[in-house]
Design an enzyme around this catalytic site. Structure first.
Site, PDB file in Angstrom:
ATOM      1  N   ARG A   1       2.597 -14.402  -8.990  1.00  0.00           N
ATOM      2  CA  ARG A   1       2.765 -14.682  -7.612  1.00  0.00           C
ATOM      3  C   ARG A   1       4.294 -13.247  -7.638  1.00  0.00           C
ATOM      4  O   ARG A   1       4.551 -13.118  -8.300  1.00  0.00           O
ATOM      5  CB  ARG A   1       3.162 -15.866  -6.675  1.00  0.00           C
ATOM      6  CG  ARG A   1       2.522 -16.526  -6.469  1.00  0.00           C
ATOM      7  CD  ARG A   1       2.634 -18.154  -5.891  1.00  0.00           C
ATOM      8  NE  ARG A   1       1.967 -18.586  -5.584  1.00  0.00           N
ATOM      9  CZ  ARG A   1       0.659 -18.553  -5.700  1.00  0.00           C
ATOM     10  NH1 ARG A   1       0.101 -18.329  -4.770  1.00  0.00           N
ATOM     11  NH2 ARG A   1      -0.346 -19.468  -5.863  1.00  0.00           N
ATOM     12  N   ASP A   2       4.150 -12.213  -6.358  1.00  0.00           N
ATOM     13  CA  ASP A   2       5.109 -11.132  -6.684  1.00  0.00           C
ATOM     14  C   ASP A   2       6.284 -11.998  -5.680  1.00  0.00           C
ATOM     15  O   ASP A   2       6.464 -12.938  -4.896  1.00  0.00           O
ATOM     16  CB  ASP A   2       4.621 -10.574  -5.436  1.00  0.00           C
ATOM     17  CG  ASP A   2       5.926  -8.894  -5.618  1.00  0.00           C
ATOM     18  OD1 ASP A   2       5.416  -8.149  -5.807  1.00  0.00           O
ATOM     19  OD2 ASP A   2       7.229  -9.021  -5.070  1.00  0.00           O
ATOM     20  N   ILE A   3       7.444 -11.934  -7.027  1.00  0.00           N
ATOM     21  CA  ILE A   3       8.671 -12.048  -5.748  1.00  0.00           C
ATOM     22  C   ILE A   3       9.792 -12.366  -4.390  1.00  0.00           C
ATOM     23  O   ILE A   3      10.082 -13.454  -4.701  1.00  0.00           O
ATOM     24  CB  ILE A   3       9.780 -11.701  -7.350  1.00  0.00           C
ATOM     25  CG1 ILE A   3      10.946 -12.885  -7.836  1.00  0.00           C
ATOM     26  CG2 ILE A   3      10.580 -10.843  -7.402  1.00  0.00           C
ATOM     27  CD1 ILE A   3      11.625 -12.450  -8.854  1.00  0.00           C
TER      28      ILE A   3
ATOM     29  N   ASN B   1       0.335   1.072  -5.499  1.00  0.00           N
ATOM     30  CA  ASN B   1       1.103   1.721  -5.702  1.00  0.00           C
ATOM     31  C   ASN B   1       1.124   2.595  -6.791  1.00  0.00           C
ATOM     32  O   ASN B   1       1.363   2.855  -8.017  1.00  0.00           O
ATOM     33  CB  ASN B   1       2.406   1.183  -5.267  1.00  0.00           C
ATOM     34  CG  ASN B   1       2.748   0.524  -3.613  1.00  0.00           C
ATOM     35  OD1 ASN B   1       1.742   1.108  -3.226  1.00  0.00           O
ATOM     36  ND2 ASN B   1       3.529  -0.139  -4.099  1.00  0.00           N
TER      37      ASN B   1
ATOM     38  N   VAL C   1       7.349  -0.465 -10.935  1.00  0.00           N
ATOM     39  CA  VAL C   1       6.842  -0.866 -12.400  1.00  0.00           C
ATOM     40  C   VAL C   1       5.795  -0.298 -13.244  1.00  0.00           C
ATOM     41  O   VAL C   1       5.064   0.037 -12.340  1.00  0.00           O
ATOM     42  CB  VAL C   1       6.155  -2.509 -12.102  1.00  0.00           C
ATOM     43  CG1 VAL C   1       5.929  -3.007 -13.453  1.00  0.00           C
ATOM     44  CG2 VAL C   1       7.931  -3.213 -11.511  1.00  0.00           C
TER      45      VAL C   1
ATOM     46  N   HIS D   1      -0.611  -2.261 -11.679  1.00  0.00           N
ATOM     47  CA  HIS D   1      -1.278  -3.814 -11.080  1.00  0.00           C
ATOM     48  C   HIS D   1      -1.323  -3.421  -9.557  1.00  0.00           C
ATOM     49  O   HIS D   1      -0.870  -2.327  -8.942  1.00  0.00           O
ATOM     50  CB  HIS D   1      -0.208  -4.435 -11.206  1.00  0.00           C
ATOM     51  CG  HIS D   1       1.506  -3.867 -10.587  1.00  0.00           C
ATOM     52  ND1 HIS D   1       2.081  -2.663 -11.126  1.00  0.00           N
ATOM     53  CD2 HIS D   1       2.033  -3.332  -9.451  1.00  0.00           C
ATOM     54  CE1 HIS D   1       3.290  -2.012 -10.239  1.00  0.00           C
ATOM     55  NE2 HIS D   1       2.581  -2.743  -8.587  1.00  0.00           N
TER      56      HIS D   1
ATOM     57  N   HIS E   1      -1.738  -5.162  -6.187  1.00  0.00           N
ATOM     58  CA  HIS E   1      -1.529  -6.309  -4.949  1.00  0.00           C
ATOM     59  C   HIS E   1      -2.321  -6.325  -4.456  1.00  0.00           C
ATOM     60  O   HIS E   1      -3.301  -5.907  -3.973  1.00  0.00           O
ATOM     61  CB  HIS E   1      -0.345  -5.512  -4.064  1.00  0.00           C
ATOM     62  CG  HIS E   1       1.177  -4.997  -4.399  1.00  0.00           C
ATOM     63  ND1 HIS E   1       2.213  -5.422  -4.752  1.00  0.00           N
ATOM     64  CD2 HIS E   1       1.748  -3.730  -5.452  1.00  0.00           C
ATOM     65  CE1 HIS E   1       2.997  -4.373  -4.911  1.00  0.00           C
ATOM     66  NE2 HIS E   1       2.747  -3.499  -6.010  1.00  0.00           N
TER      67      HIS E   1
HETATM   68  P1  AMP Z   1       5.405  -2.015  -7.164  1.00  0.00           P
HETATM   69  O1  AMP Z   1       6.829  -1.820  -6.253  1.00  0.00           O
HETATM   70  O2  AMP Z   1       4.406  -1.570  -6.454  1.00  0.00           O
HETATM   71  O3  AMP Z   1       5.791  -0.953  -8.481  1.00  0.00           O
HETATM   72  O4  AMP Z   1       5.421  -3.083  -7.300  1.00  0.00           O
HETATM   73  C1  AMP Z   1       5.603  -4.615  -8.118  1.00  0.00           C
HETATM   74  C2  AMP Z   1       6.228  -5.296  -7.637  1.00  0.00           C
HETATM   75  O5  AMP Z   1       6.754  -6.316  -9.053  1.00  0.00           O
HETATM   76  C3  AMP Z   1       7.017  -5.137  -6.617  1.00  0.00           C
HETATM   77  O6  AMP Z   1       6.843  -5.899  -5.779  1.00  0.00           O
HETATM   78  C4  AMP Z   1       7.929  -6.564  -6.930  1.00  0.00           C
HETATM   79  O7  AMP Z   1       9.033  -7.363  -6.144  1.00  0.00           O
HETATM   80  C5  AMP Z   1       7.448  -7.125  -7.551  1.00  0.00           C
HETATM   81  N1  AMP Z   1       8.416  -7.580  -8.809  1.00  0.00           N
HETATM   82  C6  AMP Z   1       8.573  -7.308  -9.616  1.00  0.00           C
HETATM   83  N2  AMP Z   1       9.878  -8.212 -10.931  1.00  0.00           N
HETATM   84  C7  AMP Z   1       9.284  -9.396 -10.482  1.00  0.00           C
HETATM   85  C8  AMP Z   1       9.128 -10.765 -11.496  1.00  0.00           C
HETATM   86  N3  AMP Z   1      10.099 -10.909 -12.577  1.00  0.00           N
HETATM   87  N4  AMP Z   1       8.180 -10.856 -11.047  1.00  0.00           N
HETATM   88  C9  AMP Z   1       7.380 -11.938  -9.562  1.00  0.00           C
HETATM   89  N5  AMP Z   1       7.050 -10.490  -9.677  1.00  0.00           N
HETATM   90  C10 AMP Z   1       8.163  -9.181  -9.462  1.00  0.00           C
END
Ligand code: AMP
Length: 122
Positions: free
Chosen positions: A33-35, A91, A100, A104, A106
């Protein structure tokens, strides 16, 4: 977060060093799950092998890209949104808001989703 730190974040989650709410995993992918969820269902699907973005994954290992897409569908099934519908977003770089740099997907759903693509309002 520097790019180097960002690149290692998902590897540390996959390795169990950083806790995550894991939804699904298999030999090629890891989903959690996204944080900061942006919909009732918001799960990230990450290939265990790191590529920087969708284009590099597609060029480097198209079979692994297919595994990510199939894992996204599995996540939708497990989250109960296969029938109601879901969105898969990758993205790439700054304007898309990639933070990141380990590719990945979403997986978003669980409610009607808004439009996307327009800049945020001031
Ligand atoms: P992006 O902006 O497409 O690179 O997506 C990165 C996603 O990682 C974002 O939606 C963040 O909310 C999510 N994220 C960052 N750190 C964590 C974490 N520790 N656990 C879960 N999701 C995270």
């Amino acid at each position: 977060m520097s790019e180097t730190e960002a690149e290692t974040l998902f590897e540390r989650i996959i390795g169990g060093e950083i806790p995550a709410d894991v939804v699904y995993q298999d030999d090629a992918t890891f989903a959690f799950r996204d944080i900061r969820p942006q919909a009732r269902v918001h799960v990230l699907v990450v290939p265990r092998k790191r590529y920087r973005n969708l284009g590099e994954l597609a060029a480097g290992d198209p079979e692994l890209l297919a595994r990510v897409v199939l894992a996204a569908r599995k996540v939708a099934e497990l989250e109960g949104v296969l029938g109601s519908g879901y969105r898969v977003v990758f993205n790439t770089d700054e304007d898309a808001g990639q933070t990141v740099f380990h590719v990945h997907a979403h997986v978003l759903g669980g409610e009607p989703l808004g439009l996307f693509g327009a800049p945020e309002e001031d």
